[in-house]
Motif scaffolding. Structure first.
Motif, PDB file in Angstrom:
ATOM      1  N   GLU A 184       0.821  -1.148   0.126  1.00 31.47           N
ATOM      2  CA  GLU A 184      -0.282  -0.025   0.072  1.00 31.47           C
ATOM      3  C   GLU A 184       0.978   1.287  -0.032  1.00 31.47           C
ATOM      4  O   GLU A 184       1.581   1.229   0.691  1.00 31.47           O
ATOM      5  N   ALA A 186       0.302   4.134   1.096  1.00 30.71           N
ATOM      6  CA  ALA A 186       0.235   4.795   2.483  1.00 30.71           C
ATOM      7  C   ALA A 186       0.746   6.100   2.540  1.00 30.71           C
ATOM      8  O   ALA A 186       1.405   6.635   3.637  1.00 30.71           O
ATOM      9  N   ILE A 188       0.374  10.033   3.474  1.00 29.44           N
ATOM     10  CA  ILE A 188      -0.173  10.158   4.928  1.00 29.44           C
ATOM     11  C   ILE A 188      -1.770  11.023   4.525  1.00 29.44           C
ATOM     12  O   ILE A 188      -2.389  11.060   5.456  1.00 29.44           O
ATOM     13  N   GLU A 189      -1.645  11.725   3.359  1.00 26.22           N
ATOM     14  CA  GLU A 189      -2.858  12.455   3.096  1.00 26.22           C
ATOM     15  C   GLU A 189      -3.520  11.341   2.270  1.00 26.22           C
ATOM     16  O   GLU A 189      -3.273  10.962   0.987  1.00 26.22           O
ATOM     17  N   ASN A 190      -4.740  11.110   2.465  1.00 25.09           N
ATOM     18  CA  ASN A 190      -5.792  10.303   1.592  1.00 25.09           C
ATOM     19  C   ASN A 190      -6.160  10.872   0.313  1.00 25.09           C
ATOM     20  O   ASN A 190      -6.298  12.030   0.376  1.00 25.09           O
ATOM     21  N   ARG A 271      -9.013   6.869   5.806  1.00 25.76           N
ATOM     22  CA  ARG A 271      -8.128   5.580   5.685  1.00 25.76           C
ATOM     23  C   ARG A 271      -8.212   4.380   5.442  1.00 25.76           C
ATOM     24  O   ARG A 271      -7.742   3.874   4.543  1.00 25.76           O
ATOM     25  N   GLN A 672      -5.841  -0.411   8.033  1.00 21.52           N
ATOM     26  CA  GLN A 672      -5.688   0.465   9.064  1.00 21.52           C
ATOM     27  C   GLN A 672      -4.288   0.760   9.241  1.00 21.52           C
ATOM     28  O   GLN A 672      -3.611  -0.461   9.307  1.00 21.52           O
ATOM     29  N   LEU A 673      -3.777   1.990   9.684  1.00 22.78           N
ATOM     30  CA  LEU A 673      -2.482   2.049  10.104  1.00 22.78           C
ATOM     31  C   LEU A 673      -2.187   1.396  11.547  1.00 22.78           C
ATOM     32  O   LEU A 673      -1.078   1.174  11.756  1.00 22.78           O
ATOM     33  N   THR A 674      -3.255   0.933  11.999  1.00 22.40           N
ATOM     34  CA  THR A 674      -3.140   0.265  13.176  1.00 22.40           C
ATOM     35  C   THR A 674      -2.594  -1.258  13.120  1.00 22.40           C
ATOM     36  O   THR A 674      -1.657  -1.767  13.728  1.00 22.40           O
ATOM     37  N   TYR A 676      -1.800  -2.477   9.380  1.00 21.80           N
ATOM     38  CA  TYR A 676      -0.846  -2.385   8.169  1.00 21.80           C
ATOM     39  C   TYR A 676       0.260  -1.544   8.733  1.00 21.80           C
ATOM     40  O   TYR A 676       0.385  -0.277   8.779  1.00 21.80           O
TER      41      TYR A 676
ATOM     42  N   GLU B  39      -7.230   7.398  13.818  1.00 24.42           N
ATOM     43  CA  GLU B  39      -7.415   6.495  15.013  1.00 24.42           C
ATOM     44  C   GLU B  39      -6.074   6.695  15.905  1.00 24.42           C
ATOM     45  O   GLU B  39      -5.537   5.581  16.358  1.00 24.42           O
ATOM     46  N   GLU B  41      -2.977   6.783  15.014  1.00 27.12           N
ATOM     47  CA  GLU B  41      -1.712   5.949  14.820  1.00 27.12           C
ATOM     48  C   GLU B  41      -0.608   6.687  13.944  1.00 27.12           C
ATOM     49  O   GLU B  41       0.492   6.479  14.174  1.00 27.12           O
ATOM     50  N   ILE B  98       2.554  16.875   4.736  1.00 30.87           N
ATOM     51  CA  ILE B  98       1.311  16.665   5.420  1.00 30.87           C
ATOM     52  C   ILE B  98       1.654  15.903   6.659  1.00 30.87           C
ATOM     53  O   ILE B  98       0.764  16.365   7.814  1.00 30.87           O
ATOM     54  N   ARG B 132       5.934   9.131   5.585  1.00 25.11           N
ATOM     55  CA  ARG B 132       6.357   8.105   4.476  1.00 25.11           C
ATOM     56  C   ARG B 132       7.006   8.754   3.356  1.00 25.11           C
ATOM     57  O   ARG B 132       7.448   7.856   2.288  1.00 25.11           O
TER      58      ARG B 132
END
Lengths: 744, 159
Positions: A184, A186, A188-190, A271, A672-674, A676, B39, B41, B98, B132
Motif C-alpha cells: 500500500e 500509504a 499520509i494524505e488520503n 484511511r 488501518q495504520l494500526t 498495516y 485512530e 496511529e 502532510i 512516508r
C-alpha cells in the motif's frame, strides 16, 4: 561547456537550495484539498460492492433515511461510463456487474460529512454472487474467465540470443522461485478531490500527480472539449504512484455528483476506504533459471514473471513492461528470455507504485544470486563483480549502454563504506556461537532503473514545458509536473535559474493548472527532472537568447537590466512565453513488436548493503544500518535527492519486513495504520547515503532519474542478510517473524 | 465551553464529544492540523494540550475545556519561522508536508522540555508520528539541528 560536453553547473544547480514551498508547509499555511473552504460544497461518499464478483440485482435505498437531503448518483448519471486510461474496461460506477470487492456502485452527497456517512448505512445492494478468482493461481487455472479468452491482460516476451543453447552449454544451472506481495502506498494524505460546474464547464481540483490524465478522463466521461475542463492540483500529501491513476476515478465521482447537485462536491477518503479500495503494488511470482560458465559468468537467464493485475486493466500493461525490462538485473548476459504476463483477478485493481513493477522483478533477480551462491559456493559479491554492466554492455533488450553506467561504482562504494567483506566474515564467526542472543547478517543488492517512459513512450507523450517572462521581469516555470513532496518546485527553479543565468529567487513555479500550464506528461517514471527538467532548460535557454537580443548583446545580469529587456521583449503583451517539446535523443531506437532496442534513454544504478540482526527467540529483524550508493547522474539538489533516497529506502524496508496486506475473500482485511504497519522512526535504520554522480549528456546539467531507484534495492539486500543470519534463503516477502519461523 | 487556543481565549458551543481536530479545523478554521488516519496511529493531528503532545483525533473537545491548546499555527508569524521550522527547512525535514505539522509539534514539546539531542532519543520521541516521504533521517537531522542551535549543528552519526 565543460570537458564532458555538459553545461557547467551554475550557482543554483548542485546546491542544496531550500524547498520553495517549505515555509508554507512548515507553518501549516499550505492548503491541501480538505483545507480549502469551498462555498456551498457538499460532501460525497461512495457505496461500494461487498462481494468480489456478481450481478447487481437491486440497489435499495431504505426509506427510513430522508433521501431528500441527499443527492444520489448511479451508473445512469454518467454520460460515458468509462475511466479512460489504457483500455476502456473500467466503469466509473458499476453497471449491473461488480468485478471486485469495494467497486464503486453509487454515490451520495450531503451538506454534512457525518450525515453522508450515515446515509451509507441505509443503502443495501442485492447481488447474485458469481465464483470469484482471487489469486494468480486461480487466474492461471482458468476455471473462470474474467478477461479475453485466458485471463491475460497483457504478455510481453523479451528475447536475446538463444536461451536454450545457453542453458545447455552452462557449467551450472540454478533455478529459483520468488514471490512478492501487495504494498500500500500509504501516503499520509488520503485521496481527495473536489469538482464544480459553471456554464457547462467543469473544474476538478485535488490531491493528484497527473493533471492531464484527469483532464483526459473528464473529457471522456462528459463528452467535453479541451477548454471545458480545468484541472488544478492542490498541495499534495504524498503520491508514490497512488495518485497517478486513481484521481481519475475519485475526480469523476465528484464531478458526477456536482453535475447532479448543481453545487461543488468534495470527496475525501478516510484511511480505511483509501487502503481497501484504491490501488496497490502488484503481487508477483518470478521464476529464474540461470546458467553460468565455469568461471561464474552469466550464460543464460530464463525468467518468467506473472503479476496479479486485479479486476481491470488500468496501468497493468505498463507496470508489467517495466517489470519485464528490469527482470534480468544490471548484468550482461548473452542469452536472455523474459516471459511476462499480468492476469485478471476479482480483486481491486493494482496500479502504479513507486518502482512500477521493477521492485518485484529486481527482488527476484538479486536474491537469486544468493541461491546461486548457495548452490555453487561462489561469493555473491564476486559474481556481481564479474557480471555487472559497464560502459558498452548490452542489455536484455539489446540496448548498448553508451554512457553514465555507474553500476560497478555504486557496488564498490556500498561494499567499501559498509565494511561488507569484513562484516560478512565476522558475522559468520558470530553466528557459529550458540550462546549469542541473535544472528547477524549483511547482504547486498545492485539494481538499475530506467528513467522516463519505456521505449517509444516519451515520443508518444510529446511532452511540453515552458518558461515565461512578464513585463516586470518575473520569470515563471510552466509545467504540469506536480510537487508531491519530491521537490519539483525547487529543482525546476534551480534548472531554470541556471539556464537563464539569474538568481533562483527570480524564478517562480506556476501551480499545475491545465488552464495555465502545457501538458508535460504525468509526474511518474522518474521523468520529472530528467525529461521535463530538460525541456525547461531548453525553454529557458531560448528565453535567455531572446533577452540577450532584446538587451542588444548578452543576457542582463541585474534586476533592472532584466526588467528593461523583459519590457522590450514583451512588446506591449502581458508576457512572452517560450515552450519546448520533447525530441528523442539522436540514435535512440525501439521496436514495440519485438520489444527490443533502447528501452530507456539511460539507467540509474543503486547498491545497498543491509546490516541486520535476527533475534533467536522472537525472529524479529532489526536493521542496524543501510549503506547505499546511488548513481543518479548530476544531483540538481543533493539534499532533496538524498531525501528521495532515504524515503525510498524506508518504504522498501517496510515492504521487506513489516507491510502485510492481508486479503480475505478479495478484500483487504487490515485497512488501518494500526494493523498495516509502516515503518516508524525507530523501525527505520540510520542510512549512509552516497550520491554517485555519473553525468548523462541527455539530462539537464547531466541529471538522471532518482524517484524510484531507491525503492528497488533494499528488499533483496535485507533478504540476503537474513539468509546469512539464519542460514535460510526465504524467497518471499514480507519477512515477518512468523515468515522466518515458518522457513526455519 | 472555553479553551485557550494558541494564546487566544476561544469558546465552542457545539457537541462536547466532537473531536478536537474537527473543532480546530472546522470551527476555528485552523487547518494546519492534519488528519491522516483518525485512530491515533499516524500523529499528523498532533497538537499540544497543556504542553503535552496529543492526537487531536482521539480527544473529545470537552477534554480540552479550560486547557491550553497549541497548534502549528502558533509557531510562526507570517514573516518568521520558529527555530524548529528553520531547522526543518535547512535539513530537508519536510517533503510532502502532510505529517510536518504533527512532527514539528512533537519536536516542539521535546525542545521545550529540554529533550536530548542524541539520535536514538530523538527517534524515540518521534516514533508516534508517521512519515512516508523522508525515511525520517532528515527529520532526525532537523530536530538535532534545532536542539543544538547554540552549538554547531551536527548530523546523525554512524558507528
Amino acid at each position: 561547456m565543460s570537458k564532458q560536453g555538459l553545461p557547467r553547473r551554475g550557482p543554483a544547480v548542485g546546491s542544496s537550495a531550500r524547498r520553495t514551498e517549505g515555509p508554507e508547509k512548515l507553518s501549516g499555511r499550505a492548503l491541501y484539498l480538505d483545507d480549502h473552504d469551498i462555498p456551498g460544497c457538499l460532501f460525497g461518499v461512495t457505496v461500494r460492492s461487498e462481494i468480489p464478483r456478481g450481478r447487481i440485482k437491486n440497489i435499495v435505498f431504505d426509506p427510513a433515511f430522508p433521501w431528500s437531503e441527499c443527492v444520489v448518483a448511479t451508473a445512469r448519471d454518467v454520460p460515458t461510463n468509462v475511466v479512460a486510461l489504457i483500455e476502456d474496461d473500467q466503469p466509473l460506477l458499476a453497471d449491473g456487474v461488480v468485478r471486485h470487492a469495494l467497486e464503486p456502485i453509487a454515490l451520495i452527497a450531503h451538506e454534512s460529512r457525518a450525515r453522508a456517512y450515515e446515509a451509507l448505512r441505509f443503502v443495501r445492494v442485492e447481488y447474485e454472487e458469481l465464483p470469484p478468482v482471487l489469486t494468480i493461481e486461480d487466474s492461471l487455472a482458468r476455471r473462470e474467465i474474467l478477461y479475453g479468452s485466458d485471463n491475460v491482460f497483457k504478455r510481453y516476451v523479451i528475447r536475446r540470443g538463444d536461451v536454450d543453447k545457453g542453458l545447455r552449454e552452462s557449467h551450472v544451472v540454478v533455478e529459483g522461485e520468488y514471490r512478492v506481495p501487495h504494498q500500500e502506498q500509504a501516503y499520509i494524505e488520503n485521496n481527495a478531490m473536489a469538482a464544480w460546474w459553471k456554464d457547462g464547464a467543469l473544474t476538478v481540483t485535488g490531491s493528484l500527480q497527473c493533471p492531464y490524465y484527469v483532464h483526459k478522463a473528464m473529457k471522456r466521461l462528459f463528452g467535453l472539449a479541451d477548454g471545458q475542463v480545468r484541472v488544478i492540483q492542490t498541495t499534495t500529501g504524498g503520491g508514490f504512484g497512488g495518485k497517478e491513476e486513481y484521481p481519475n476515478m475519485i475526480g469523476g465521482h465528484a464531478a458526477v455528483l456536482a453535475r447532479k447537485a448543481g453545487r461543488p462536491v468534495k470527496i475525501v477518503y478516510d484511511r480505511a476506504e483509501d487502503m481497501a479500495a484504491t490501488t496497490k503494488r502488484h503481487p508477483a511470482v518470478v521464476r529464474h533459471k540461470t546458467g553460468l560458465s565455469r568461471d561464474g559468468r552469466l550464460l543464460a537467464q530464463d525468467i518468467q514473471v506473472v503479476m496479479d493485475g486485479g479486476a481491470y486493466v488500468t496501468l497493468s500493461p505498463v507496470v508489467l513492461s517495466r517489470g519485464a525490462i528490469h527482470a534480468a538485473g544490471p548484468y550482461e548476459c548473452p542469452n536472455v528470455r523474459v516471459d511476462a504476463s499480468v492476469l485478471a483477478t476479482n480483486t481491486p485493481p493494482n496500479g502504479a507504485f513507486r518502482g512500477f513493477g521493477a521492485p518485484q522483478t529486481l527482488f527476484a533477480a538479486e536474491l537469486h544470486w544468493e541461491k546461486i551462491a548457495q548452490k555453487t559456493g561462489w561469493d555473491p559479491l564476486e559474481l556481481r563483480r564479474k557480471n555487472a554492466f559497464r560502459e558498452g554492455s548490452v542489455t536484455a533488450t539489446g540496448q548498448v549502454l553508451k554512457e553514465s553506467v555507474g553500476a560497478r561504482d555504486v557496488l564498490e562504494r556500498a561494499v567499501k563504506k559498509s565494511g561488507y567483506v569484513k562484516k560478512r566474515s565476522a558475522y559468520e564467526r558470530w553466528n557459529r556461537d550458540p550462546k549469542k542472543p541473535c544472528w547477524k547478517g549483511i547482504g547486498l543488492a545492485l539494481v538499475q532503473h530506467g528513467g522516463g517512459f519505456t521505449g517509444s513512450g516519451e515520443v508518444h507523450l510529446a511532452s511540453r514545458a515552458a518558461v515565461s517572462i512578464d513585463r516586470e521581469g518575473l520569470v515563471r516555470v510552466l509545467a504540469a509536473s506536480t510537487e508531491i513532496g519530491q521537490g519539483t518546485n525547487t529543482m525546476f527553479s534551480q534548472i531554470a535559474a541556471d539556464a537563464l543565468g539569474v538568481p533562483r529567487e527570480w524564478v517562480e513555479v506556476e501551480t499545475p493548472d491545465t488552464a495555465k500550464v502545457p501538458d508535460s506528461g504525468p509526474t511518474v517514471a522518474s521523468r520529472t527532472c530528467m525529461v521535463v527538467g530538460g525541456l525547461l532548460r531548453r525553454a529557458a535557454l531560448d528565453l535567455r537568447a531572446a533577452l540577450a537580443a532584446a538587451a542588444g548583446g548578452s543576457c542582463p545580469k541585474t534586476r533592472g537590466g532584466l526588467q528593461r529587456a523583459a519590457a522590450r521583449l514583451c512588446a506591449g503583451n502581458k508576457e512572452k512565453r517560450f515552450e519546448a517539446r520533447y525530441e528523442p535523443p539522436p540514435g535512440v531506437r525501439w521496436d514495440d513488436t519485438t520489444y527490443s532496442g533502447d528501452a530507456y534513454a539511460v539507467y540509474s544504478y543503486a547498491a545497498v548493503a543491509a546490516d541486520l540482526e535476527v533475534d533467536k527467540t522472537s525472529f524479529e529483524v532489526r536493521v542496524k544500518k543501510i549503506t547505499t550508493a546511488q548513481d543518479i547522474g548530476r544531483a540538481i539538489n543533493p539534499l532533496l535527492a538524498e531525501g528521495q533516497v532515504t524515503g525510498g529506502v524506508a518504504q522498501a524496508v517496510g515492504w521487506a519486513l513489516y507491510e502485510n496486506v492481508v486479503m480475505k475473500n478479495g478484500r483487504m482485511a487490515n485497512p488501518q495504520l494500526t494493523n498495516y504497519i509502516i515503518p516508524t522512526a525507530l523501525d527505520t535504520p540510520p542510512m549512509d547515503v552516497t550520491l554517485v554522480e555519473k553525468p548523462f549528456s541527455g539530462g539537464p546539467f547531466g541529471a538522471k532519474g532518482v524517484g524510484e531507484l531507491p525503492i528497488d534495492v533494499p528488499a533483496p539486500a535485507i533478504a540476503a542478510a537474513i539468509k546469512q543470519a539464519t542460514g535460510v534463503l526465504i524467497p518471499e516477502l514480507p519477512l515477518l517473524p512468523e515468515t522466518i519461523h515458518r522457513h526455519l | 465551553m472555553n479553551l485557550t487556543v494558541n494564546g487566544k481565549k476561544r469558546s465552542f458551543g457545539g457537541a462536547p464529544f466532537k473531536r478536537l481536530i474537527d473543532v480546530l479545523r472546522e470551527d476555528f478554521r485552523l487547518t494546519g492540523t492534519k488528519e491522516g488516519c483518525g485512530e491515533g496511529e499516524c500523529g499528523a493531528c498532533t497538537v499540544l494540550l497543556d504542553g503535552e503532545p496529543v492526537n487531536s483525533c482521539l480527544i473529545p473537545v470537552a477534554q480540552a475545556e479550560g486547557r491550553r491548546v497549541e497548534t502549528i499555527e502558533s509557531l510562526a508569524s507570517s514573516q518568521k519561522l520558529g527555530v524548529l521550522q528553520e531547522a526543518f527547512l535547512k535539513r530537508g525535514g519536510a517533503q510532502c508536508g502532510i505529517c510536518t505539522p504533527g512532527m514539528v509539534m512533537t519536536a516542539e514539546y521535546w525542545r521545550r522540555t529540554g529533550g536530548s539531542s542524541e539520535p536514538g532519543a530523538v527517534r524515540n520521541v518521534l516514533a508516534g508520528n508517521l512519515c512516508r516521504c523522508t525515511g525520517y533521517q532528515h527529520i532526525v537531522d532537523s530536530v538535532i539541528e534545532a536542539l543544538q542551535r547554540k552549538g554547531k549543528g551536527k548530523r546523525e552519526k554512524f558507528e
